[in-house]
Design a protein around this motif. Structure first.
Motif, PDB file in Angstrom:
ATOM      1  N   ARG A 129      15.800 -28.872 -28.945  1.00 42.15           N
ATOM      2  CA  ARG A 129      14.564 -28.124 -29.172  1.00 42.15           C
ATOM      3  C   ARG A 129      14.697 -27.198 -30.377  1.00 42.15           C
ATOM      4  O   ARG A 129      13.731 -27.020 -31.135  1.00 42.15           O
ATOM      5  CB  ARG A 129      14.210 -27.335 -27.913  1.00 42.15           C
ATOM      6  N   LEU A 130      15.853 -26.606 -30.572  1.00 38.11           N
ATOM      7  CA  LEU A 130      16.061 -25.766 -31.747  1.00 38.11           C
ATOM      8  C   LEU A 130      15.977 -26.602 -33.022  1.00 38.11           C
ATOM      9  O   LEU A 130      15.409 -26.155 -34.029  1.00 38.11           O
ATOM     10  CB  LEU A 130      17.423 -25.069 -31.659  1.00 38.11           C
ATOM     11  N   ALA A 131      16.530 -27.798 -32.984  1.00 42.71           N
ATOM     12  CA  ALA A 131      16.458 -28.680 -34.149  1.00 42.71           C
ATOM     13  C   ALA A 131      15.031 -29.139 -34.420  1.00 42.71           C
ATOM     14  O   ALA A 131      14.620 -29.302 -35.575  1.00 42.71           O
ATOM     15  CB  ALA A 131      17.374 -29.883 -33.951  1.00 42.71           C
ATOM     16  N   ARG A 132      14.263 -29.338 -33.377  1.00 44.18           N
ATOM     17  CA  ARG A 132      12.869 -29.759 -33.572  1.00 44.18           C
ATOM     18  C   ARG A 132      12.036 -28.666 -34.225  1.00 44.18           C
ATOM     19  O   ARG A 132      11.019 -28.947 -34.862  1.00 44.18           O
ATOM     20  CB  ARG A 132      12.252 -30.149 -32.226  1.00 44.18           C
ATOM     21  N   GLY A 133      12.457 -27.416 -34.072  1.00 52.01           N
ATOM     22  CA  GLY A 133      11.771 -26.340 -34.777  1.00 52.01           C
ATOM     23  C   GLY A 133      11.830 -26.556 -36.277  1.00 52.01           C
ATOM     24  O   GLY A 133      10.836 -26.339 -36.984  1.00 52.01           O
ATOM     25  N   HIS A 134      12.968 -26.998 -36.778  1.00 51.12           N
ATOM     26  CA  HIS A 134      13.117 -27.316 -38.212  1.00 51.12           C
ATOM     27  C   HIS A 134      12.235 -28.496 -38.600  1.00 51.12           C
ATOM     28  O   HIS A 134      11.524 -28.441 -39.619  1.00 51.12           O
ATOM     29  CB  HIS A 134      14.580 -27.622 -38.515  1.00 51.12           C
ATOM     30  N   LEU A 135      12.258 -29.563 -37.806  1.00 51.06           N
ATOM     31  CA  LEU A 135      11.482 -30.762 -38.137  1.00 51.06           C
ATOM     32  C   LEU A 135       9.983 -30.481 -38.166  1.00 51.06           C
ATOM     33  O   LEU A 135       9.265 -30.924 -39.079  1.00 51.06           O
ATOM     34  CB  LEU A 135      11.800 -31.867 -37.129  1.00 51.06           C
ATOM     35  N   ALA A 178       7.355 -21.825 -31.582  1.00 55.83           N
ATOM     36  CA  ALA A 178       7.293 -22.073 -30.140  1.00 55.83           C
ATOM     37  C   ALA A 178       8.463 -22.938 -29.698  1.00 55.83           C
ATOM     38  O   ALA A 178       9.056 -22.710 -28.635  1.00 55.83           O
ATOM     39  CB  ALA A 178       5.966 -22.741 -29.785  1.00 55.83           C
ATOM     40  N   TRP A 179       8.824 -23.948 -30.494  1.00 51.67           N
ATOM     41  CA  TRP A 179       9.961 -24.802 -30.151  1.00 51.67           C
ATOM     42  C   TRP A 179      11.278 -24.024 -30.180  1.00 51.67           C
ATOM     43  O   TRP A 179      12.160 -24.241 -29.338  1.00 51.67           O
ATOM     44  CB  TRP A 179      10.034 -25.983 -31.114  1.00 51.67           C
ATOM     45  N   ILE A 180      11.415 -23.138 -31.142  1.00 46.97           N
ATOM     46  CA  ILE A 180      12.652 -22.357 -31.244  1.00 46.97           C
ATOM     47  C   ILE A 180      12.778 -21.399 -30.063  1.00 46.97           C
ATOM     48  O   ILE A 180      13.852 -21.278 -29.445  1.00 46.97           O
ATOM     49  CB  ILE A 180      12.680 -21.591 -32.578  1.00 46.97           C
ATOM     50  N   PRO A 187      18.337 -22.655 -21.472  1.00 46.47           N
ATOM     51  CA  PRO A 187      19.478 -22.477 -20.557  1.00 46.47           C
ATOM     52  C   PRO A 187      19.192 -21.508 -19.429  1.00 46.47           C
ATOM     53  O   PRO A 187      19.729 -21.663 -18.329  1.00 46.47           O
ATOM     54  CB  PRO A 187      20.582 -21.940 -21.493  1.00 46.47           C
ATOM     55  N   ALA A 188      18.381 -20.496 -19.669  1.00 46.55           N
ATOM     56  CA  ALA A 188      18.124 -19.486 -18.642  1.00 46.55           C
ATOM     57  C   ALA A 188      17.005 -19.888 -17.692  1.00 46.55           C
ATOM     58  O   ALA A 188      17.090 -19.632 -16.487  1.00 46.55           O
ATOM     59  CB  ALA A 188      17.781 -18.142 -19.302  1.00 46.55           C
ATOM     60  N   LEU A 189      15.960 -20.535 -18.214  1.00 48.88           N
ATOM     61  CA  LEU A 189      14.794 -20.841 -17.384  1.00 48.88           C
ATOM     62  C   LEU A 189      14.762 -22.273 -16.893  1.00 48.88           C
ATOM     63  O   LEU A 189      14.092 -22.573 -15.913  1.00 48.88           O
ATOM     64  CB  LEU A 189      13.504 -20.554 -18.175  1.00 48.88           C
ATOM     65  N   GLY A 190      15.460 -23.176 -17.570  1.00 46.56           N
ATOM     66  CA  GLY A 190      15.364 -24.588 -17.247  1.00 46.56           C
ATOM     67  C   GLY A 190      14.389 -25.275 -18.189  1.00 46.56           C
ATOM     68  O   GLY A 190      13.631 -24.630 -18.917  1.00 46.56           O
ATOM     69  N   VAL A 191      14.394 -26.607 -18.151  1.00 46.36           N
ATOM     70  CA  VAL A 191      13.596 -27.386 -19.094  1.00 46.36           C
ATOM     71  C   VAL A 191      12.104 -27.144 -18.908  1.00 46.36           C
ATOM     72  O   VAL A 191      11.377 -26.828 -19.860  1.00 46.36           O
ATOM     73  CB  VAL A 191      13.917 -28.885 -18.938  1.00 46.36           C
ATOM     74  N   GLU A 192      11.620 -27.284 -17.693  1.00 42.62           N
ATOM     75  CA  GLU A 192      10.188 -27.174 -17.440  1.00 42.62           C
ATOM     76  C   GLU A 192       9.688 -25.741 -17.585  1.00 42.62           C
ATOM     77  O   GLU A 192       8.641 -25.493 -18.197  1.00 42.62           O
ATOM     78  CB  GLU A 192       9.858 -27.700 -16.039  1.00 42.62           C
ATOM     79  N   ALA A 193      10.417 -24.787 -17.027  1.00 36.53           N
ATOM     80  CA  ALA A 193       9.972 -23.389 -17.075  1.00 36.53           C
ATOM     81  C   ALA A 193       9.964 -22.858 -18.502  1.00 36.53           C
ATOM     82  O   ALA A 193       9.080 -22.079 -18.878  1.00 36.53           O
ATOM     83  CB  ALA A 193      10.867 -22.526 -16.192  1.00 36.53           C
ATOM     84  N   ALA A 194      10.933 -23.275 -19.303  1.00 33.80           N
ATOM     85  CA  ALA A 194      10.967 -22.835 -20.701  1.00 33.80           C
ATOM     86  C   ALA A 194       9.767 -23.382 -21.462  1.00 33.80           C
ATOM     87  O   ALA A 194       9.167 -22.684 -22.291  1.00 33.80           O
ATOM     88  CB  ALA A 194      12.267 -23.292 -21.360  1.00 33.80           C
ATOM     89  N   ALA A 195       9.405 -24.634 -21.193  1.00 35.47           N
ATOM     90  CA  ALA A 195       8.226 -25.218 -21.842  1.00 35.47           C
ATOM     91  C   ALA A 195       6.955 -24.496 -21.409  1.00 35.47           C
ATOM     92  O   ALA A 195       6.058 -24.237 -22.228  1.00 35.47           O
ATOM     93  CB  ALA A 195       8.141 -26.701 -21.521  1.00 35.47           C
TER      94      ALA A 195
END
Length: 228
Positions: A129-135, A178-180, A187-195
């Protein structure tokens, strides 16, 4: 600046800022990869450790009286049992203690934390997800510049050109952010909760980009259909 570029000047500037941000963020991901990974690991480990509460309260202070249980010679079920046995006329008392309900061995927490590993799926998702912020910053920055240039070449009200280019630019700048943010929270919230936590920002950004693109498309089609 040329007069025909002035109405879309904000879109050109914000689009270039998105490109600049995308390049800087890619450099940051490369140079500070270990530091970012350590930060994500600490966030993940703190959540894992919080799930394993170790109950180290002494047995005699469990607070049985608070539960309204009367002492009848036998301890609380699963906590302490007192038995009387007769051997040669003498009585001997034996107390057998059992682990209290809810108590967790400290080794279980360490085992679970170690089980996540250096390359856990959660960490991999966070880095992706951090890398997608760049893309997204690079792609939407180019899109904003293209939209702005097209608007500058077609017949449309100046205000509508400014609205379309600004909408595309602002949406294209905030969507990568938003992606960053989502990546750091994974890591703290989980995949779904972070989204879910960044959904309002992402949804508004997508809406703004769509407004800019659709307005541009509308005036391009109208220009083709309009007789000279």
């Amino acid at each position: 600046m040329q007069p025909f570029l002035r109405p879309v000047g904000i879109g050109l500037v914000v689009g270039l800022l998105s490109l600049f941000f995308g390049v800087v963020w890619a450099i940051n991901l490369t140079v500070n990869h270990d530091k970012i990974h350590r930060r994500l690991s600490e966030s993940e480990n703190s959540v894992i450790e919080g799930k394993f509460v170790i109950n180290s309260m002494p047995l005699e202070s469990r607070g049985l009286a608070a539960n309204g249980e009367a002492s009848d010679g036998h301890g609380s079920h699963g906590t302490s049992h007192v038995h009387s046995s007769h051997d040669g006329g003498g009585a001997s008392m034996h107390e057998h203690s059992a682990p209290a309900p809810g108590a967790v061995d400290s080794g279980a927490g360490e085992s679970a934390a170690g089980h996540q590993g250096h390359d856990s799926p959660l960490m991999a998702t966070a880095h992706e997800r951090l890398a997608r912020g760049h893309l997204h910053a690079m792609g939407l920055g180019v899109l904003t510049i293209c939209v702005s240039l097209v608007l500058s070449l077609i017949q449309a009200p100046a205000r509508m050109k400014t609205l379309a280019s600004a909408s595309a630019g602002i949406g294209g700048l905030f969507y990568p952010l938003a992606w960053i943010i989502m990546g750091f929270r994974t890591p703290a919230l989980g995949v779904e909760a972070a989204a879910d936590s960044v959904f309002p920002i992402a949804a508004l950004s997508i809406l703004l980009v769509l407004i800019g693109v659709l307005l541009t498309l509308f005036y391009v089609i109208r220009g083709f259909l309009t007789k000279p």
